[in-house]
Design a protein around this motif. Sequence first.
Motif, PDB file in Angstrom:
ATOM      1  N   ILE A  11     -26.136  91.941   4.380  1.00 47.65           N
ATOM      2  CA  ILE A  11     -26.709  93.167   4.296  1.00 47.65           C
ATOM      3  C   ILE A  11     -25.823  93.704   3.215  1.00 47.65           C
ATOM      4  O   ILE A  11     -24.705  93.697   3.003  1.00 47.65           O
ATOM      5  N   ALA A  12     -26.688  94.245   2.131  1.00 48.18           N
ATOM      6  CA  ALA A  12     -25.991  94.986   0.887  1.00 48.18           C
ATOM      7  C   ALA A  12     -25.963  96.232   1.078  1.00 48.18           C
ATOM      8  O   ALA A  12     -26.862  96.917   1.067  1.00 48.18           O
ATOM      9  N   ALA A  13     -24.725  96.854   0.952  1.00 49.73           N
ATOM     10  CA  ALA A  13     -24.509  98.311   1.058  1.00 49.73           C
ATOM     11  C   ALA A  13     -24.878  99.054  -0.530  1.00 49.73           C
ATOM     12  O   ALA A  13     -24.435  98.487  -1.280  1.00 49.73           O
ATOM     13  N   ASN A  14     -25.586 100.082  -0.058  1.00 48.36           N
ATOM     14  CA  ASN A  14     -25.928 100.816  -1.445  1.00 48.36           C
ATOM     15  C   ASN A  14     -24.878 101.596  -2.079  1.00 48.36           C
ATOM     16  O   ASN A  14     -25.175 102.351  -3.075  1.00 48.36           O
ATOM     17  N   SER A  15     -23.711 101.874  -1.275  1.00 42.70           N
ATOM     18  CA  SER A  15     -22.706 102.872  -1.622  1.00 42.70           C
ATOM     19  C   SER A  15     -21.412 102.394  -1.161  1.00 42.70           C
ATOM     20  O   SER A  15     -21.515 101.818  -0.143  1.00 42.70           O
ATOM     21  N   PRO A  16     -20.341 102.766  -1.445  1.00 40.17           N
ATOM     22  CA  PRO A  16     -18.898 102.557  -0.736  1.00 40.17           C
ATOM     23  C   PRO A  16     -18.974 103.262   0.460  1.00 40.17           C
ATOM     24  O   PRO A  16     -18.196 102.698   1.433  1.00 40.17           O
ATOM     25  N   GLN A  17     -19.486 104.258   0.434  1.00 36.74           N
ATOM     26  CA  GLN A  17     -19.549 105.276   1.905  1.00 36.74           C
ATOM     27  C   GLN A  17     -20.165 104.555   2.937  1.00 36.74           C
ATOM     28  O   GLN A  17     -19.919 104.628   4.133  1.00 36.74           O
ATOM     29  N   ALA A  18     -21.109 103.596   2.728  1.00 37.00           N
ATOM     30  CA  ALA A  18     -22.071 102.851   3.506  1.00 37.00           C
ATOM     31  C   ALA A  18     -21.042 101.876   4.401  1.00 37.00           C
ATOM     32  O   ALA A  18     -21.276 101.702   5.534  1.00 37.00           O
ATOM     33  N   LYS A  19     -20.311 101.285   3.738  1.00 35.30           N
ATOM     34  CA  LYS A  19     -19.367 100.383   4.413  1.00 35.30           C
ATOM     35  C   LYS A  19     -18.017 101.025   4.664  1.00 35.30           C
ATOM     36  O   LYS A  19     -16.945 100.310   3.997  1.00 35.30           O
ATOM     37  N   GLY A  20     -17.843 102.302   4.778  1.00 36.38           N
ATOM     38  CA  GLY A  20     -16.492 102.997   4.881  1.00 36.38           C
ATOM     39  C   GLY A  20     -15.398 102.481   5.578  1.00 36.38           C
ATOM     40  O   GLY A  20     -14.219 102.775   5.378  1.00 36.38           O
ATOM     41  N   ARG A  21     -15.843 101.734   6.877  1.00 34.00           N
ATOM     42  CA  ARG A  21     -14.731 101.079   7.677  1.00 34.00           C
ATOM     43  C   ARG A  21     -13.802 100.349   6.795  1.00 34.00           C
ATOM     44  O   ARG A  21     -12.652 100.069   7.035  1.00 34.00           O
ATOM     45  N   VAL A  22     -14.407  99.176   6.090  1.00 37.87           N
ATOM     46  CA  VAL A  22     -13.805  98.228   5.295  1.00 37.87           C
ATOM     47  C   VAL A  22     -12.955  99.074   4.097  1.00 37.87           C
ATOM     48  O   VAL A  22     -11.905  98.710   3.837  1.00 37.87           O
ATOM     49  N   GLU A  23     -13.698 100.075   3.627  1.00 44.55           N
ATOM     50  CA  GLU A  23     -13.017 100.880   2.508  1.00 44.55           C
ATOM     51  C   GLU A  23     -11.890 101.475   3.015  1.00 44.55           C
ATOM     52  O   GLU A  23     -10.760 101.325   2.396  1.00 44.55           O
ATOM     53  N   ARG A  24     -11.784 102.295   4.119  1.00 43.83           N
ATOM     54  CA  ARG A  24     -10.754 102.819   4.640  1.00 43.83           C
ATOM     55  C   ARG A  24      -9.656 101.782   5.103  1.00 43.83           C
ATOM     56  O   ARG A  24      -8.424 102.270   5.066  1.00 43.83           O
ATOM     57  N   GLY A  25      -9.907 100.855   5.703  1.00 43.29           N
ATOM     58  CA  GLY A  25      -8.983  99.605   5.858  1.00 43.29           C
ATOM     59  C   GLY A  25      -8.238  99.236   4.587  1.00 43.29           C
ATOM     60  O   GLY A  25      -7.269  99.024   4.921  1.00 43.29           O
ATOM     61  N   ASN A  26      -8.903  99.209   3.303  1.00 40.86           N
ATOM     62  CA  ASN A  26      -8.277  98.798   2.194  1.00 40.86           C
ATOM     63  C   ASN A  26      -7.216  99.790   1.902  1.00 40.86           C
ATOM     64  O   ASN A  26      -6.176  99.430   1.591  1.00 40.86           O
ATOM     65  N   GLY A  27      -7.395 100.914   2.082  1.00 38.92           N
ATOM     66  CA  GLY A  27      -6.276 102.027   1.859  1.00 38.92           C
ATOM     67  C   GLY A  27      -5.040 101.973   2.742  1.00 38.92           C
ATOM     68  O   GLY A  27      -3.955 102.214   2.459  1.00 38.92           O
ATOM     69  N   THR A  28      -5.565 101.669   4.064  1.00 40.66           N
ATOM     70  CA  THR A  28      -4.339 101.280   5.116  1.00 40.66           C
ATOM     71  C   THR A  28      -3.494 100.043   4.556  1.00 40.66           C
ATOM     72  O   THR A  28      -2.365 100.176   4.820  1.00 40.66           O
ATOM     73  N   HIS A  29      -3.991  99.105   4.271  1.00 39.60           N
ATOM     74  CA  HIS A  29      -3.263  97.977   3.862  1.00 39.60           C
ATOM     75  C   HIS A  29      -2.453  98.185   2.627  1.00 39.60           C
ATOM     76  O   HIS A  29      -1.398  97.723   2.342  1.00 39.60           O
ATOM     77  N   GLN A  30      -3.067  98.888   1.699  1.00 36.36           N
ATOM     78  CA  GLN A  30      -2.208  99.535   0.576  1.00 36.36           C
ATOM     79  C   GLN A  30      -1.238 100.142   0.625  1.00 36.36           C
ATOM     80  O   GLN A  30      -0.218 100.115  -0.157  1.00 36.36           O
ATOM     81  N   ASP A  31      -0.925 100.758   1.802  1.00 33.89           N
ATOM     82  CA  ASP A  31       0.021 101.539   2.350  1.00 33.89           C
ATOM     83  C   ASP A  31       0.936 100.652   2.998  1.00 33.89           C
ATOM     84  O   ASP A  31       2.153 100.274   2.802  1.00 33.89           O
ATOM     85  N   ARG A  32       0.489 100.202   4.216  1.00 31.16           N
ATOM     86  CA  ARG A  32       1.349  99.334   5.096  1.00 31.16           C
ATOM     87  C   ARG A  32       1.798  97.896   4.661  1.00 31.16           C
ATOM     88  O   ARG A  32       2.850  97.692   4.550  1.00 31.16           O
ATOM     89  N   LEU A  33       0.718  97.303   4.372  1.00 27.19           N
ATOM     90  CA  LEU A  33       0.977  95.819   4.150  1.00 27.19           C
ATOM     91  C   LEU A  33       1.928  95.616   2.712  1.00 27.19           C
ATOM     92  O   LEU A  33       2.811  94.886   2.601  1.00 27.19           O
ATOM     93  N   ILE A  34       1.840  96.543   1.682  1.00 23.19           N
ATOM     94  CA  ILE A  34       2.462  96.587   0.679  1.00 23.19           C
ATOM     95  C   ILE A  34       3.960  96.795   1.120  1.00 23.19           C
ATOM     96  O   ILE A  34       4.933  96.139   0.487  1.00 23.19           O
TER      97      ILE A  34
END
Length: 428
Positions: free
Chosen positions: A242-265
């Motif tokens: 399923i292709a999302a038409n906007s970043p907000q449509a798959k917001g769960r993985v987008e917010r997860g990227n932000g969490t990793h960019q803080d904690r994982l780094i």
Amino acid sequence: MSKRELQKAGVLARVKAGELRLTKAAEVMRISYRQAKRLWKRYQTGGAAALKHGNAGRKSNRARPAKERHKILKLVRKKYSGEEQTRFGPTLAAEHLASEDQLEVHPETLRRWMLAEGLWSKVRKRKPHRKRRERKAHFGELVQLDGSFHDWYQKRGRRACLMNMVDDATSTVEAHLGDEETIWAAARVLRQWIGKYGVPLALYTDWKNVYVREPTEKELLHGKVPVTQFGRMCQKLDIGIIAANSPQAKGRVERGNGTHQDRLIKKMGRKKIRTHEGANEFLQREYLADHNARFGREAAEPQDYHRKAPSARELEQAFCLETERSISNDWVVRYENRYFQLERHTDYPPRQAKITVCQWEDGRIEILYKGKARPQREIEAPQAKPPAAIRLVNKPPRPSGWKPPANHPWRRGAAEAAMRRATASTAP
């Protein structure tokens, strides 16, 4: 039996073992509950073999005669076809065929015929989605996939891309660090997910050429659905994309990227990790388990919708690039400026036949003809003929000392001209 029927047999086997209720099995098989009850009754009496459709391999009893179909399509091509703005749709064309040509045909039947002949396209205009989407209820029902480019090593290494998968129902995470968001990067993280949890029902991705792409003009003309290499891998595993038409449509993985960019780094910074190998080892050994325990949640429903992972051989055949090529007159196949000579065999493919070249991530090449691997060896590319040598003249040629004799035709004109001049000078 088809692959779909075998999968249904596997789901019903789980029902027989008490792992799934029949209502949930209907959702996994993507059929209605009533149909699931009929299949379950057939499975109880005849086992998996009873699920095979009785009309498999038979021609439909309600099929229209080929002569009539040819006549109708000829009229559609002549009167109701044309550019996208002017051509008739199946419903409108069926109405005019009935009113103007006295030919009755159901619009759905005409739609299938027009799709097969390239007179209609499956592409539809979609309305923008504005409603907030709730989480899926089951683990494995939908998994979001995205790539995140970032300075993951804080100047200790090169810029990298984190391939991140997040289950929509439970927020379970699987990740892998690499250089780019490529087909192999997506296949690698999907294979890790399948190895841990099983085959999910669907993936939620971006509109990128890695996952899905827009159809070409030729595909639109013939009504073909465009499929990428990664999409073909998912088709083999029966995973929907399923292709999302906007970043907000798959917001769960987008917010997860932000969490990793803080904690994982920060966690990798404390361990001075600067390579992909060290980062992926840390992800599997410590980070992902701790992250899922901290941020994961229970699904709304307890049933696991993951299907059983295929065998290692089936996974190997699924995760490869497949490209169609033609065999030359000397049984040589060209692929990415490499040349492969097919070896003599009892079932030798004919010249100019279509074959499939399979390439794996480690560079291995296999050539398939009619689904069977054919023996081959790589040969050197043919050398171009050297250009003809050019003779360079260092000095101009010497002038010739030859002079024509007195009776030479060249001198005849000069002698006649001299005689005319002499005659003119002696005239009174």
